[in-house]
Design a protein around this motif. Structure first.
Motif, PDB file in Angstrom:
ATOM      1  N   ASP A  60       0.983  -1.068   0.237  1.00 37.19           N
ATOM      2  CA  ASP A  60       0.249   0.043  -0.364  1.00 37.19           C
ATOM      3  C   ASP A  60       1.077   1.254  -0.071  1.00 37.19           C
ATOM      4  O   ASP A  60       0.538   2.613  -1.081  1.00 37.19           O
ATOM      5  CB  ASP A  60      -0.893   0.058   1.304  1.00 37.19           C
ATOM      6  N   ALA A  61       1.680   1.057   0.833  1.00 36.56           N
ATOM      7  CA  ALA A  61       3.210   2.105   1.206  1.00 36.56           C
ATOM      8  C   ALA A  61       3.397   2.991  -0.685  1.00 36.56           C
ATOM      9  O   ALA A  61       3.324   3.911  -0.883  1.00 36.56           O
ATOM     10  CB  ALA A  61       3.998   2.148   2.282  1.00 36.56           C
ATOM     11  N   LEU A  62       3.852   1.815  -0.964  1.00 39.31           N
ATOM     12  CA  LEU A  62       4.294   1.764  -2.408  1.00 39.31           C
ATOM     13  C   LEU A  62       3.535   2.140  -4.153  1.00 39.31           C
ATOM     14  O   LEU A  62       3.476   2.813  -4.391  1.00 39.31           O
ATOM     15  CB  LEU A  62       5.557   0.557  -2.842  1.00 39.31           C
ATOM     16  N   ARG A  63       2.639   2.441  -3.394  1.00 37.58           N
ATOM     17  CA  ARG A  63       1.534   1.919  -4.224  1.00 37.58           C
ATOM     18  C   ARG A  63       0.850   3.783  -3.910  1.00 37.58           C
ATOM     19  O   ARG A  63       1.238   4.413  -4.857  1.00 37.58           O
ATOM     20  CB  ARG A  63       0.202   0.902  -4.250  1.00 37.58           C
ATOM     21  N   GLU A  64       1.209   4.257  -3.087  1.00 33.76           N
ATOM     22  CA  GLU A  64       0.753   5.327  -2.815  1.00 33.76           C
ATOM     23  C   GLU A  64       1.770   6.158  -3.918  1.00 33.76           C
ATOM     24  O   GLU A  64       1.774   7.647  -4.256  1.00 33.76           O
ATOM     25  CB  GLU A  64       0.237   6.024  -1.793  1.00 33.76           C
ATOM     26  N   ARG A  65       3.199   5.775  -3.331  1.00 36.38           N
ATOM     27  CA  ARG A  65       4.296   6.706  -3.837  1.00 36.38           C
ATOM     28  C   ARG A  65       4.150   6.508  -4.606  1.00 36.38           C
ATOM     29  O   ARG A  65       4.481   7.386  -5.874  1.00 36.38           O
ATOM     30  CB  ARG A  65       5.276   5.872  -3.285  1.00 36.38           C
ATOM     31  N   THR A  66       4.283   5.541  -6.109  1.00 40.45           N
ATOM     32  CA  THR A  66       4.064   5.319  -7.221  1.00 40.45           C
ATOM     33  C   THR A  66       3.067   6.488  -7.588  1.00 40.45           C
ATOM     34  O   THR A  66       3.235   7.189  -8.373  1.00 40.45           O
ATOM     35  CB  THR A  66       3.787   3.485  -7.429  1.00 40.45           C
ATOM     36  N   HIS A  67       1.632   6.013  -7.108  1.00 44.29           N
ATOM     37  CA  HIS A  67       0.517   7.120  -7.681  1.00 44.29           C
ATOM     38  C   HIS A  67       0.962   8.269  -7.283  1.00 44.29           C
ATOM     39  O   HIS A  67       1.157   9.581  -8.020  1.00 44.29           O
ATOM     40  CB  HIS A  67      -0.502   6.567  -6.737  1.00 44.29           C
ATOM     41  N   GLN A  68       1.379   8.649  -6.548  1.00 44.43           N
ATOM     42  CA  GLN A  68       2.051  10.577  -6.394  1.00 44.43           C
ATOM     43  C   GLN A  68       3.522  10.273  -7.173  1.00 44.43           C
ATOM     44  O   GLN A  68       3.436  11.708  -7.490  1.00 44.43           O
ATOM     45  CB  GLN A  68       3.376  10.756  -5.109  1.00 44.43           C
ATOM     46  N   LEU A  69       3.873   9.561  -7.281  1.00 46.12           N
ATOM     47  CA  LEU A  69       5.034  10.059  -8.860  1.00 46.12           C
ATOM     48  C   LEU A  69       4.335  10.693 -10.076  1.00 46.12           C
ATOM     49  O   LEU A  69       4.568  11.896 -10.898  1.00 46.12           O
ATOM     50  CB  LEU A  69       6.203   8.762  -9.171  1.00 46.12           C
ATOM     51  N   LEU A  70       3.342   9.621 -10.818  1.00 51.42           N
ATOM     52  CA  LEU A  70       2.935   9.787 -11.621  1.00 51.42           C
ATOM     53  C   LEU A  70       1.854  10.878 -11.470  1.00 51.42           C
ATOM     54  O   LEU A  70       1.861  11.432 -13.026  1.00 51.42           O
ATOM     55  CB  LEU A  70       1.536   8.501 -12.068  1.00 51.42           C
ATOM     56  N   ASP A  71       1.080  11.448 -10.564  1.00 52.21           N
ATOM     57  CA  ASP A  71       0.509  12.833 -10.611  1.00 52.21           C
ATOM     58  C   ASP A  71       1.251  13.551 -11.088  1.00 52.21           C
ATOM     59  O   ASP A  71       0.987  14.918 -11.872  1.00 52.21           O
ATOM     60  CB  ASP A  71      -0.342  12.597  -9.447  1.00 52.21           C
ATOM     61  N   ALA A  72       2.691  13.654 -10.080  1.00 55.35           N
ATOM     62  CA  ALA A  72       3.769  14.818 -10.405  1.00 55.35           C
ATOM     63  C   ALA A  72       3.895  14.712 -11.536  1.00 55.35           C
ATOM     64  O   ALA A  72       4.365  15.710 -12.012  1.00 55.35           O
ATOM     65  CB  ALA A  72       5.093  14.669  -9.450  1.00 55.35           C
ATOM     66  N   ALA A  73       4.690  13.539 -12.605  1.00 56.47           N
ATOM     67  CA  ALA A  73       4.939  13.807 -13.452  1.00 56.47           C
ATOM     68  C   ALA A  73       4.207  13.827 -14.586  1.00 56.47           C
ATOM     69  O   ALA A  73       4.560  14.391 -15.920  1.00 56.47           O
ATOM     70  CB  ALA A  73       5.556  12.308 -14.329  1.00 56.47           C
ATOM     71  N   TYR A  74       2.875  13.923 -15.026  1.00 51.61           N
ATOM     72  CA  TYR A  74       2.139  13.843 -15.484  1.00 51.61           C
ATOM     73  C   TYR A  74       1.710  15.584 -15.435  1.00 51.61           C
ATOM     74  O   TYR A  74       1.932  15.768 -16.821  1.00 51.61           O
ATOM     75  CB  TYR A  74       0.546  12.969 -15.401  1.00 51.61           C
ATOM     76  N   ALA A  75       1.594  16.115 -14.077  1.00 50.06           N
ATOM     77  CA  ALA A  75       0.954  17.424 -14.433  1.00 50.06           C
ATOM     78  C   ALA A  75       2.533  18.042 -15.410  1.00 50.06           C
ATOM     79  O   ALA A  75       2.617  19.222 -15.432  1.00 50.06           O
ATOM     80  CB  ALA A  75       0.897  17.988 -13.113  1.00 50.06           C
ATOM     81  N   GLN A  76       3.832  18.049 -15.092  1.00 48.44           N
ATOM     82  CA  GLN A  76       4.947  18.363 -15.222  1.00 48.44           C
ATOM     83  C   GLN A  76       5.183  17.906 -16.697  1.00 48.44           C
ATOM     84  O   GLN A  76       6.417  18.295 -17.040  1.00 48.44           O
ATOM     85  CB  GLN A  76       6.282  18.223 -14.717  1.00 48.44           C
ATOM     86  N   GLY A  77       4.245  17.288 -17.454  1.00 47.64           N
ATOM     87  CA  GLY A  77       4.816  17.345 -19.295  1.00 47.64           C
ATOM     88  C   GLY A  77       5.401  15.968 -18.911  1.00 47.64           C
ATOM     89  O   GLY A  77       5.578  15.952 -20.639  1.00 47.64           O
ATOM     90  N   VAL A  78       4.980  15.108 -18.595  1.00 49.00           N
ATOM     91  CA  VAL A  78       5.884  13.684 -19.047  1.00 49.00           C
ATOM     92  C   VAL A  78       5.150  12.803 -19.592  1.00 49.00           C
ATOM     93  O   VAL A  78       3.653  12.567 -19.354  1.00 49.00           O
ATOM     94  CB  VAL A  78       6.592  13.158 -17.521  1.00 49.00           C
ATOM     95  N   ARG A  79       5.697  12.158 -20.651  1.00 51.94           N
ATOM     96  CA  ARG A  79       4.804  11.715 -21.777  1.00 51.94           C
ATOM     97  C   ARG A  79       5.086  10.188 -21.951  1.00 51.94           C
ATOM     98  O   ARG A  79       4.337   9.415 -22.570  1.00 51.94           O
ATOM     99  CB  ARG A  79       4.349  11.762 -22.853  1.00 51.94           C
ATOM    100  N   TYR A  80       5.989   9.358 -20.772  1.00 54.08           N
ATOM    101  CA  TYR A  80       6.212   7.791 -21.441  1.00 54.08           C
ATOM    102  C   TYR A  80       6.842   6.889 -19.861  1.00 54.08           C
ATOM    103  O   TYR A  80       7.329   8.313 -18.777  1.00 54.08           O
ATOM    104  CB  TYR A  80       7.410   8.263 -21.886  1.00 54.08           C
ATOM    105  N   VAL A  81       6.043   6.289 -19.397  1.00 53.69           N
ATOM    106  CA  VAL A  81       6.300   6.066 -18.931  1.00 53.69           C
ATOM    107  C   VAL A  81       6.678   3.881 -18.145  1.00 53.69           C
ATOM    108  O   VAL A  81       6.328   3.870 -19.347  1.00 53.69           O
ATOM    109  CB  VAL A  81       4.685   5.429 -17.530  1.00 53.69           C
ATOM    110  N   ASP A  82       8.026   4.113 -18.057  1.00 53.73           N
ATOM    111  CA  ASP A  82       8.426   2.377 -18.003  1.00 53.73           C
ATOM    112  C   ASP A  82       8.207   1.864 -16.748  1.00 53.73           C
ATOM    113  O   ASP A  82       8.524   1.908 -15.680  1.00 53.73           O
ATOM    114  CB  ASP A  82      10.019   2.801 -18.654  1.00 53.73           C
ATOM    115  N   VAL A  83       7.951   0.644 -17.206  1.00 55.61           N
ATOM    116  CA  VAL A  83       7.860  -0.785 -16.736  1.00 55.61           C
ATOM    117  C   VAL A  83       8.138  -1.561 -16.944  1.00 55.61           C
ATOM    118  O   VAL A  83       8.300  -1.993 -17.930  1.00 55.61           O
ATOM    119  CB  VAL A  83       6.866  -0.780 -16.032  1.00 55.61           C
TER     120      VAL A  83
END
Length: 323
Positions: free
Chosen positions: A44-67
Motif C-alpha cells: 500500500d505504501a509503495l502504491r501510494e508513492r508510485t501514484h504520487q510520482l505519476l501524478d507529479a510527472a504527468y502534471a509536469q509534462g512527462v508522457r512516457y512511463v517505463d515498467v
C-alpha cells in the motif's frame, strides 16, 4: 510508432520519461534508498508513492512511463493509476519481459529476479502484462539483452514478436553489461520476412558509462527510438555521491547534479527519451530540471572526462547491494 505522440508534445519535458523500477518493489540497488523511501515499504505504501510520482510527472509534462514484469508490482500500480486517470490517454506506456520477480516483497531475498529469454517466458509474461495493462501497452521490450541472449537467434520467438507488432504493439529490447554495443548491433541485424524486428532500444548511458554511444547512434540512424536508462548511474551521479567535477558544474548552473547529468544525455541527438528513476516527488522535480540546463562546450568537456572503462563500471554496479 507510439512515440510519435512524444514528438508532437509541446511541454519541455516530453523527452524525459519516468521509470518505476525504484518504487514498484521494496528492494533495489539505488544509492540513498534508505533516505528516499520510508521504513514502511508495504504494498500500500509503495502504491501510494508510485501514484504520487505519476501524478507529479504527468502534471509536469512527462508522457512516457517505463515498467517491467520484474519491477515487483509496477505494472499493477500503473494500471490502477491509468484506470483512475482517463485524462491521461496520451501517456505512452512501455514494459519489459524476460526477468521474473522472485523476491516475494522482501529486501533480503537470495535472488530478486531470474532471467529467461525463452519463448515460454515470453508467452507467460505477455499474458500477465496484457491482463494488467490491456490495450494501454504501447511498447514491449526484451529485458536486458546481451550478445549471448537466445532472444537474438530464436526464430520462433521472433515470429511471435512480429505477430505482436502486427497487432499494434511496438517491439523493442533493452541492454545491460559491458558489451551493450555488441548486443545492440546484433539486434539491429534481426529481421522477420526481410524487415527489421525491433523499433526501439533502451540502454544504459551516463557520464560514467558511455560505451554504447556509437551503437545507439547507429540504432537511431536506422530508425529506432533510443531510450536511455540509468542516467544518474543508480545514484552515483546524484547528491553527495556525485564526482567533484559534476558538483562543480552543477554549482555553476545552479541546478542539481542529477539534472546536469541528465542534461548531458539530452544533448545527444540520438537520445529520444531519457528516463528518470526518481523515488520521491522532490527527486523527480530536480530530474526534470534537466530540460532547462544549458551547458557550454567547456563544461561538457569536463563532464565527458568522467567516463570509466565499461568493465570497471559494470563490475562496481554488480556489487551494489539490494536494500
Amino acid at each position: 510508432m507510439p512515440f510519435a505522440r512524444l514528438t508532437s508534445a509541446t511541454t519541455p519535458t516530453c523527452h524525459l520519461g519516468l521509470g518505476l523500477a525504484a518504487v514498484g518493489r521494496p528492494g533495489y540497488i539505488n544509492l540513498g534508498r534508505e533516505r528516499d523511501l520510508p521504513p514502511d515499504r508495504s504494498v500500500d505504501a509503495l502504491r501510494e508513492r508510485t501514484h504520487q510520482l505519476l501524478d507529479a510527472a504527468y502534471a509536469q509534462g512527462v508522457r512516457y512511463v517505463d515498467v517491467a514484469r520484474s519491477y515487483g508490482r509496477s505494472e499493477e500500480f500503473l494500471a490502477e493509476w491509468l484506470a483512475a486517470r482517463p485524462d491521461a490517454a496520451d501517456l505512452v506506456v512501455g514494459s519489459k519481459w524476460g526477468y521474473t520477480y522472485t523476491a516475494d516483497w522482501t529486501t533480503d531475498a537470495e535472488r530478486h529476479e531470474v532471467k529467461d529469454h525463452g519463448l515460454a517466458t515470453y508467452e507467460r509474461q505477455r499474458a500477465e502484462t496484457a491482463a494488467l495493462l490491456g490495450d494501454r501497452l504501447d511498447l514491449h521490450q526484451i529485458h536486458s539483452v546481451t550478445p549471448d541472449s537466445p532472444a537474438l537467434t530464436d526464430r520462433k520467438l521472433h515470429a511471435r514478436l512480429a505477430e505482436a507488432a502486427a497487432e499494434g504493439v511496438t517491439v523493442g529490447f533493452s541492454t545491460s553489461g559491458p558489451a551493450q554495443a555488441d548486443a545492440i548491433r546484433a539486434a539491429l541485424a534481426v529481421t522477420v520476412d526481410g524487415e527489421p524486428l525491433f523499433r526501439t532500444v533502451q540502454s544504459t548511458y551516463n557520464l560514467l558509462e558511455t560505451s554504447a554511444a556509437p551503437a545507439l547512434e547507429e540504432a537511431h540512424d536506422a530508425g529506432l527510438t533510443v531510450i536511455v536508462k540509468e542516467g544518474v548511474a543508480n545514484g552515483r551521479l546524484a547528491g553527495p555521491d556525485a564526482p567533484k567535477a559534476l558538483k562543480a558544474v552543477a554549482e555553476e548552473t545552479s541546478y542539481g547534479c542529477d539534472a546536469v547529468a541528465l542534461a548531458v544525455i539530452l544533448c545527444r541527438p540520438w537520445a529520444g527519451v531519457v528516463l528518470s528513476g526518481a523515488a520521491t516527488v522532490t527527486q523527480l522535480a530536480s530530474n526534470l530540471h534537466a530540460a532547462a540546463v544549458d551547458l557550454d562546450a567547456e563544461q561538457l568537456a569536463r563532464l565527458e572526462a568522467l567516463a570509466e572503462e565499461p568493465g570497471a563500471y559494470w563490475e562496481r554496479r554488480g556489487r551494489l547491494p539490494w536494500h
